[in-house]
Design an enzyme around this catalytic site. Structure first.
Site, PDB file in Angstrom:
ATOM      1  N   HIS A 143       0.884  -1.181   0.000  1.00  0.00           N
ATOM      2  CA  HIS A 143       0.000   0.000   0.000  1.00  0.00           C
ATOM      3  C   HIS A 143       0.918   1.225   0.000  1.00  0.00           C
ATOM      4  CE1 HIS A 143      -4.380   1.185   0.873  1.00  0.00           C
ATOM      5  NE2 HIS A 143      -3.741   2.297   0.573  1.00  0.00           N
ATOM      6  N   GLU A 188      -4.192  -0.436  -5.611  1.00  0.00           N
ATOM      7  CA  GLU A 188      -4.326   0.673  -6.562  1.00  0.00           C
ATOM      8  C   GLU A 188      -3.032   1.044  -7.282  1.00  0.00           C
ATOM      9  OE1 GLU A 188      -6.308   4.160  -5.138  1.00  0.00           O
ATOM     10  OE2 GLU A 188      -8.046   3.055  -4.421  1.00  0.00           O
ATOM     11  N   ASN A 316     -11.794  -1.170  -5.661  1.00  0.00           N
ATOM     12  CA  ASN A 316     -11.978   0.028  -4.843  1.00  0.00           C
ATOM     13  C   ASN A 316     -12.840   0.983  -5.648  1.00  0.00           C
ATOM     14  OD1 ASN A 316     -10.110  -1.195  -3.199  1.00  0.00           O
ATOM     15  ND2 ASN A 316      -8.553   0.404  -3.359  1.00  0.00           N
ATOM     16  N   TYR A 318     -14.652   4.824  -5.456  1.00  0.00           N
ATOM     17  CA  TYR A 318     -14.932   6.097  -4.782  1.00  0.00           C
ATOM     18  C   TYR A 318     -15.851   6.995  -5.595  1.00  0.00           C
ATOM     19  CZ  TYR A 318     -11.540   5.035  -1.165  1.00  0.00           C
ATOM     20  OH  TYR A 318     -10.897   4.449  -0.105  1.00  0.00           O
ATOM     21  N   GLU A 391     -12.460  -1.177  -1.008  1.00  0.00           N
ATOM     22  CA  GLU A 391     -12.486   0.156  -0.391  1.00  0.00           C
ATOM     23  C   GLU A 391     -13.665   0.947  -0.899  1.00  0.00           C
ATOM     24  OE1 GLU A 391      -9.009   2.750  -0.525  1.00  0.00           O
ATOM     25  OE2 GLU A 391      -7.734   0.994  -0.255  1.00  0.00           O
TER      26      GLU A 391
HETATM   27  C1  BGC Z   1      -6.348   4.608  -1.048  1.00  0.00           C
HETATM   28  C2  BGC Z   1      -6.326   5.003   0.409  1.00  0.00           C
HETATM   29  C3  BGC Z   1      -6.792   6.448   0.532  1.00  0.00           C
HETATM   30  C4  BGC Z   1      -8.208   6.539   0.023  1.00  0.00           C
HETATM   31  C5  BGC Z   1      -8.824   7.916   0.154  1.00  0.00           C
HETATM   32  C6  BGC Z   1      -7.577   5.060  -1.781  1.00  0.00           C
HETATM   33  O1  BGC Z   1      -7.243   5.398  -3.065  1.00  0.00           O
HETATM   34  O2  BGC Z   1      -6.152   3.234  -1.196  1.00  0.00           O
HETATM   35  O3  BGC Z   1      -5.051   4.814   0.925  1.00  0.00           O
HETATM   36  O4  BGC Z   1      -6.688   6.930   1.834  1.00  0.00           O
HETATM   37  O5  BGC Z   1      -8.201   6.207  -1.337  1.00  0.00           O
HETATM   38  O6  BGC Z   1      -8.125   8.848  -0.580  1.00  0.00           O
END
Ligand code: BGC
Length: 482
Positions: A143, A188, A316, A318, A391
């Site tokens: 990581h 990532e 992951n 977001y 994530e």
């Molecule tokens: C990462 C984390 C990071 C999170 C929020 C992800 O891309 O794996 O380490 O804290 O995003 O930015």
């Protein structure tokens, strides 16, 4: 946000989705894994203890103006000393699994040679504590904390780093292979290449733009070699990778905008996922072949290593990305950091004014998690192992009330909406679990302590941990499971 359809589940109104934890729990598929995720450098602190030596992030955070609030991770959340309390917090929360990373510079300080006993002993204690609490350990091997001597030799620009990483994987496999339930090789690689080697906003701070692309191949080679190393030790746990996926949407009409969106999809998503799942890099449009040459002229033997069969795939998620034509008028990246190189690009990332945003400015778009899953179903049909959302989470400004409580309603709603989508899944994708980013407010890379993602508030001065409303809500949800 419209909840995902689930015909066998009770119908809930929008506010019930976000507030009725038990109602949402009823929609979770049987045996769905709930977890929380962290990373060593963001939480451990103790960077000069127990034989640990510097990583590329230790160096980077010491350079002027790299970290937006001027902080560093030397103490972070002091998890190295407080892990028993943190495991207790997870046990009380009721999660099934914990995703953490094993710090390479803690276990194999220089990145070569023998293991550091004290480093191994820390993760031994952590893993045993987790197992005693009934929590399944998911260990990430990389990581982002490349040992500094390897960075001096070029880091991921140097093919040799892939082989050094496999040696480290072997050390971890020998030490923890009997107890870790799931292994993630690399977290990532996209972010390492784009932020670390192309734009210079993460360690090591290189600004190579498209000349950074060879780091993609070396990380993926490292992934494949690490899978082989873990398998050679007969680890009992399942093996996967964690790739971030952002659905890409052209913003505006015209051929150019479409081509830029396609380019962004390649550099953010496809060049990492295709080789792992399909055993080849994507077909690059003719006009882009010069840029992608490092990924075109690769050896088939490397691709065979990269495409090792996996037990699961970590995704992951977001946010989605909207791509518009034209150079950015402001070079601030989605994580709030200034990237000078972005002005060289003929496209930019456009905002989503119609959606709520997190304090990083990221759009809150649970529906696009469904799109991400659908992208995978289409692109990797027949090749996709079971998927874990490894994530997902959000940074918001939290206000500590006079009585000490933290009413993080936005984070609670974010989690409810994303979990609902993960529960419903998408045809062709077997979604097995969701790991919330993150347990504790931590050191958020280039944003330092300025962005809080935690279910648990951490006071950076006292290190006091205070569960937020989102923690209590999740605790209720997990307690309500059958
Ligand atoms: C990462 C984390 C990071 C999170 C929020 C992800 O891309 O794996 O380490 O804290 O995003 O930015």
């Amino acid at each position: 946000m419209t909840p995902a359809k689930n015909t066998t589940s009770p119908k809930l109104t929008e506010s019930e989705w976000t507030h009725d934890a038990a109602g949402l729990a009823a929609l979770a598929p049987k045996d769905f894994t709930f977890g929380v995720a962290t990373a060593a450098f963001q939480i451990e602190g103790a960077i000069r203890e127990g034989g640990r030596e510097p990583s590329t992030w230790d160096t980077f955070m010491g350079q002027p103006e790299r970290i937006s609030d001027g902080s560093d991770a030397s103490i972070a959340t002091d998890h190295y000393h407080r892990y028993p309390e943190d495991v207790r917090l997870m046990k009380e929360l009721g999660v099934d699994a914990y995703r953490f990373s094993i710090g390479w510079p803690r276990v194999q300080p220089g990145g070569v040679g023998k293991a550091n006993r004290e480093g191994l002993a820390f993760y031994d204690r952590l893993i045993d504590e987790l197992l005693a609490a009934g929590i399944r350990p998911m260990a990430t091997l990389f990581h982002w904390d490349t040992p500094e001597p390897l960075q001096h030799a070029g880091g991921w620009l140097n093919r040799d780093t892939a082989y050094r990483f496999a040696d480290f994987a072997l050390i971890a496999a020998e030490a923890f292979g009997d107890r870790v339930a799931q292994w993630v090789t690399i977290n990532e690689p996209t972010t390492v290449t784009l932020n670390g080697y192309a734009l210079g906003i993460h360690a090591p701070g290189a600004t190579l733009m498209f000349d950074s692309l060879i780091t993609v191949h070396h990380q993926l080679l490292g992934h494949g070699l690490a899978v082989q190393a873990l398998r050679s030790e007969d680890v009992v746990g399942q093996i996967g990778i964690a790739n971030v996926h952002s659905p890409v949407i052209p913003y505006g009409k015209g051929f150019k905008t479409g081509a830029y969106a396609e380019l962004f999809d390649l550099i953010h998503n496809r060049i990492y996922a295709d080789p792992v799942l399909l055993g080849r890099y994507p077909k690059f449009p003719r006009s882009m072949r010069t840029i992608f040459r490092p990924l075109i002229e690769v050896d088939d033997a490397d691709l065979a290593i990269i495409a090792q069969p996996l037990d699961f795939y970590g995704l992951n998620y977001y946010m989605p990305t909207r791509i518009a034509s034209g150079a950015p008028t402001d070079n601030t990246m989605p994580d709030g950091v200034w990237a000078a190189g972005a002005s060289q690009l003929p496209f930019h990332i456009a905002p989503w004014p119609e959606l709520p945003t997190t304090s990083f400015g990221w759009p809150v778009a649970p529906d696009y998690l469904r799109v991400a899953l659908a992208d995978y179903a289409t692109r990797y049909a027949g090749k996709l192992p079971p998927v874990y959302i490894t994530e997902g989470g959000a940074s918001f400004v939290d206000t500590v009330q006079a009585d000490g409580s933290i009413d993080d309603e936005s984070r609670t709603a974010y989690l409810a909406e994303h979990l609902a989508v993960a529960f419903a899944g998408a045809p062709g994708v077997d979604v097995r679990g969701y790991f919330i980013w993150t347990l504790l407010d931590n050191w958020e890379w280039a944003a330092g302590f300025s962005q809080r993602f935690g279910l648990v508030h951490v006071d950076a001065d006292t290190q006091d941990r205070t569960p937020k409303r989102s923690y209590r809500w999740l605790q209720q949800l997990l307690g309500a499971r059958g």
